[in-house]
Design a protein around this motif. Structure first.
Motif, PDB file in Angstrom:
ATOM      1  N   LYS A 270       0.884  -1.273   0.044  1.00  0.00           N
ATOM      2  CA  LYS A 270      -0.004  -0.091   0.080  1.00  0.00           C
ATOM      3  C   LYS A 270       0.877   1.172   0.041  1.00  0.00           C
ATOM      4  O   LYS A 270       0.638   2.155  -0.711  1.00  0.00           O
ATOM      5  N   ILE A 271       1.848   1.310   0.686  1.00  0.00           N
ATOM      6  CA  ILE A 271       2.841   2.460   1.002  1.00  0.00           C
ATOM      7  C   ILE A 271       3.602   2.495  -0.424  1.00  0.00           C
ATOM      8  O   ILE A 271       3.616   3.696  -0.996  1.00  0.00           O
ATOM      9  N   GLY A 272       4.107   1.275  -1.018  1.00  0.00           N
ATOM     10  CA  GLY A 272       4.549   1.623  -2.321  1.00  0.00           C
ATOM     11  C   GLY A 272       3.891   2.067  -3.453  1.00  0.00           C
ATOM     12  O   GLY A 272       4.140   2.877  -4.032  1.00  0.00           O
ATOM     13  N   LEU A 273       2.582   1.693  -3.360  1.00  0.00           N
ATOM     14  CA  LEU A 273       1.639   2.096  -4.360  1.00  0.00           C
ATOM     15  C   LEU A 273       1.270   3.741  -4.325  1.00  0.00           C
ATOM     16  O   LEU A 273       1.157   4.341  -5.251  1.00  0.00           O
ATOM     17  N   GLN A 274       1.233   4.033  -2.776  1.00  0.00           N
ATOM     18  CA  GLN A 274       1.210   5.414  -2.540  1.00  0.00           C
ATOM     19  C   GLN A 274       2.074   6.517  -2.996  1.00  0.00           C
ATOM     20  O   GLN A 274       1.921   7.501  -3.643  1.00  0.00           O
ATOM     21  N   ILE A 275       3.329   5.851  -3.049  1.00  0.00           N
ATOM     22  CA  ILE A 275       4.657   6.644  -3.386  1.00  0.00           C
ATOM     23  C   ILE A 275       4.582   6.597  -4.951  1.00  0.00           C
ATOM     24  O   ILE A 275       5.060   7.547  -5.752  1.00  0.00           O
ATOM     25  N   GLU A 276       4.421   5.367  -5.734  1.00  0.00           N
ATOM     26  CA  GLU A 276       4.349   5.321  -7.081  1.00  0.00           C
ATOM     27  C   GLU A 276       3.294   6.202  -7.632  1.00  0.00           C
ATOM     28  O   GLU A 276       3.452   6.650  -8.761  1.00  0.00           O
ATOM     29  N   SER A 277       2.146   6.487  -6.978  1.00  0.00           N
ATOM     30  CA  SER A 277       1.143   7.444  -7.424  1.00  0.00           C
ATOM     31  C   SER A 277       1.682   8.704  -7.864  1.00  0.00           C
ATOM     32  O   SER A 277       1.188   9.518  -8.553  1.00  0.00           O
ATOM     33  N   VAL A 336       9.916   5.039   2.187  1.00  0.00           N
ATOM     34  CA  VAL A 336       8.922   4.349   2.978  1.00  0.00           C
ATOM     35  C   VAL A 336       8.747   4.711   4.416  1.00  0.00           C
ATOM     36  O   VAL A 336       7.814   4.727   5.184  1.00  0.00           O
ATOM     37  N   ARG A 337       9.825   5.375   4.910  1.00  0.00           N
ATOM     38  CA  ARG A 337       9.872   5.827   6.264  1.00  0.00           C
ATOM     39  C   ARG A 337       8.910   7.053   6.498  1.00  0.00           C
ATOM     40  O   ARG A 337       8.886   7.706   7.629  1.00  0.00           O
ATOM     41  N   TRP A 338       8.582   7.706   5.511  1.00  0.00           N
ATOM     42  CA  TRP A 338       7.661   8.846   5.629  1.00  0.00           C
ATOM     43  C   TRP A 338       6.456   8.080   6.283  1.00  0.00           C
ATOM     44  O   TRP A 338       5.725   9.128   6.971  1.00  0.00           O
ATOM     45  N   PHE A 339       6.099   6.968   5.902  1.00  0.00           N
ATOM     46  CA  PHE A 339       4.785   6.633   6.538  1.00  0.00           C
ATOM     47  C   PHE A 339       5.040   5.626   7.862  1.00  0.00           C
ATOM     48  O   PHE A 339       4.091   5.677   8.710  1.00  0.00           O
TER      49      PHE A 339
END
Length: 453
Positions: A270-277, A336-339
């Motif tokens: 979910k986090i990866g998808l959020q960043i890739e967005s 990733v550590r943003w989240f």
């Protein structure tokens, strides 16, 4: 407020239209991005709950996009032909279609949300309960979200991309303010994130209605409701939207595969998808501008400008895609550590960014090519190739994720392979269509030169 895209410098017109669309896209991304930043402070289980629910919320958007995409293409071509009455006729009937589809889908989510979440076998009661609550409440906000997206698409098709940006900016500011209040101050947890987003979406939909309902839909006394335009928009929007629907369904199956590696893997995805967005939303703005630009110029039979629009867009795709690839490869852990700070989630999420990051250029050129092809109405061609490339993710993920192969990283590799193939295939489709337009382009250029002499 309409903007004529059939005259003036091609790159200037596309950039002027794209920048506000990109800004609007980032405003829409900021809703989920902000929610995830705050929810991440509740732990990986909360992120997994929101991520699991998000698959079904995205499926709702995919279903409604059948009308949204068809409306965008139809309205842009009507504007290109200077047919204002037809543009309004299409818009009001598209609104009816959007509300009808949304109502049916929200009803299904309300009565069957436990079955949807249960598909993932989360094996964590706390995560499941949070997912149940978040999905039920968030689904209510889909009415206002999809109405806003319809008005945004109509505005873009008319050449006015500034209005959606301004309204979306107001909405995200409200969401940013309300998130911490509802999540922590009032202690509503993940449900608080859903409530904050719903209130912001209600405000955005209200602003659209107050400012542009008359311009986009006409006076209520002139509304002419008919199933025929909805049917035509569905026919036009169905091919590209089919890929969105299948993509959402495949994403759910992929999420099921990921869930086999635990809640940390779900949260990391979910986090990866959020960043890739960030890539998807930016190039999606160019895609929206290219579609509207192509629709107007194709409607006006200015085919040489269609080709120039593709050339301008593809340059942006290479530059921006290359920058995002570099960022994903150099700073994955930091992003990733943003989240979250959970070591296992950070490791899995960083690997996601490293692997999927290699596909960013191909994803960008895919969206540019698709925007041009859809703009001229040939929606079935890229849709067919995209559906095939999306479907192959499942067998690839099942094979590559086996313990003797790459484990959870194999799932990310499946995404990489399909994205690369999509970019190559859809660019080839555009090049094929360009050969069909080339004789007309030469004739137009010759006529122009004679006139100038």
């Amino acid at each position: 407020m309409d903007k004529d895209l059939t005259q003036g410098r091609v790159i200037q017109k596309i950039v002027q239209l794209a920048l506000p669309i990109i800004g609007t896209s980032f405003m829409q991304l900021a809703y989920s991005f902000t929610d995830m930043l705050w929810v991440g402070k509740l732990g990986s289980e909360a992120v997994a709950a929101v991520g699991t629910s998000g698959f079904f919320l995205h499926l709702g958007w995919a279903l409604v996009s059948i009308v949204l995409v068809g409306c965008g293409i139809s309205v842009s071509q009507a504007i290109g032909k200077k047919d204002e009455s037809k543009a309004k006729f299409l818009s009001i009937n598209a609104l009816v279609g959007v509300i009808s589809i949304t109502a049916i889908y929200v009803f299904i989510l309300q009565i069957a949300h436990e079955y949807f979440v249960g598909f993932f076998d989360l094996n964590n009661i706390q995560t499941e309960q949070m997912a149940f609550s978040y999905l039920r409440w968030s689904s209510v906000g889909l009415f206002f979200l999809f109405i806003s997206r319809l008005f945004s698409g109509i505005s873009n098709a008319r050449g006015d991309s500034k209005l959606p940006f301004k309204i979306a900016s107001i909405g995200i500011v409200v969401n940013i303010v309300l998130d911490p209040i509802f999540i922590f101050v009032l202690d509503f947890g993940v449900v608080g994130a859903a409530w904050a987003t719903i209130l912001a979406q209600i405000l955005v939909a209200t602003l659209y209605w107050q400012k542009r309902s008359l311009a986009f839909l006409g006076k209520r006394s002139t509304w002419n409701l008919s199933f025929l335009p909805i049917q035509k928009m569905i026919k036009l929007g169905f091919p590209p939207s089919t890929q969105y629907i299948i993509f959402s369904l495949v994403a759910i199956v992929m999420g099921k595969i990921v869930s086999g590696f635990g809640s940390d893997a779900i949260a990391a995805q979910k986090i990866g998808l959020q960043i890739e967005s960030m890539t998807f939303m930016t190039i999606g703005g160019i895609n929206g501008a290219i579609l509207s630009f192509t629709g107007q110029n194709f409607g006006a039979k200015l085919y040489h400008r269609v080709r120039q629009g593709f050339n301008a867009g593809i340059k942006v795709a290479f530059v921006f895609g290359g920058v995002m690839t570099a960022l994903f490869l150099l700073f994955p852990e930091s992003m990733v550590r943003w989240f979250v700070n959970d070591p296992e989630t950070v490791t899995i999420g960083a690997n996601y960014l490293r692997i999927v990051g290699l596909s960013q250029i191909f994803m960008c050129i895919d969206m540019i090519s698709t925007g041009v092809i859809n703009g001229i109405g040939k929606t079935k061609l890229p849709a067919s190739s995209n559906i095939v490339m999306i479907l192959i993710r499942i067998p690839l993920a099942l094979w590559l994720s086996q313990p003797q192969n790459f484990g959870v990283n194999g799932i990310w590799m499946a995404i990489l392979i399909s994205s690369v193939l999509r970019g190559l295939i859809n660019t080839s489709i555009y090049l094929y269509l360009k050969t069909k337009l080339l004789p007309i382009i030469k004739t137009q250029k010759t006529t122009t030169l004679i006139a100038e002499v």
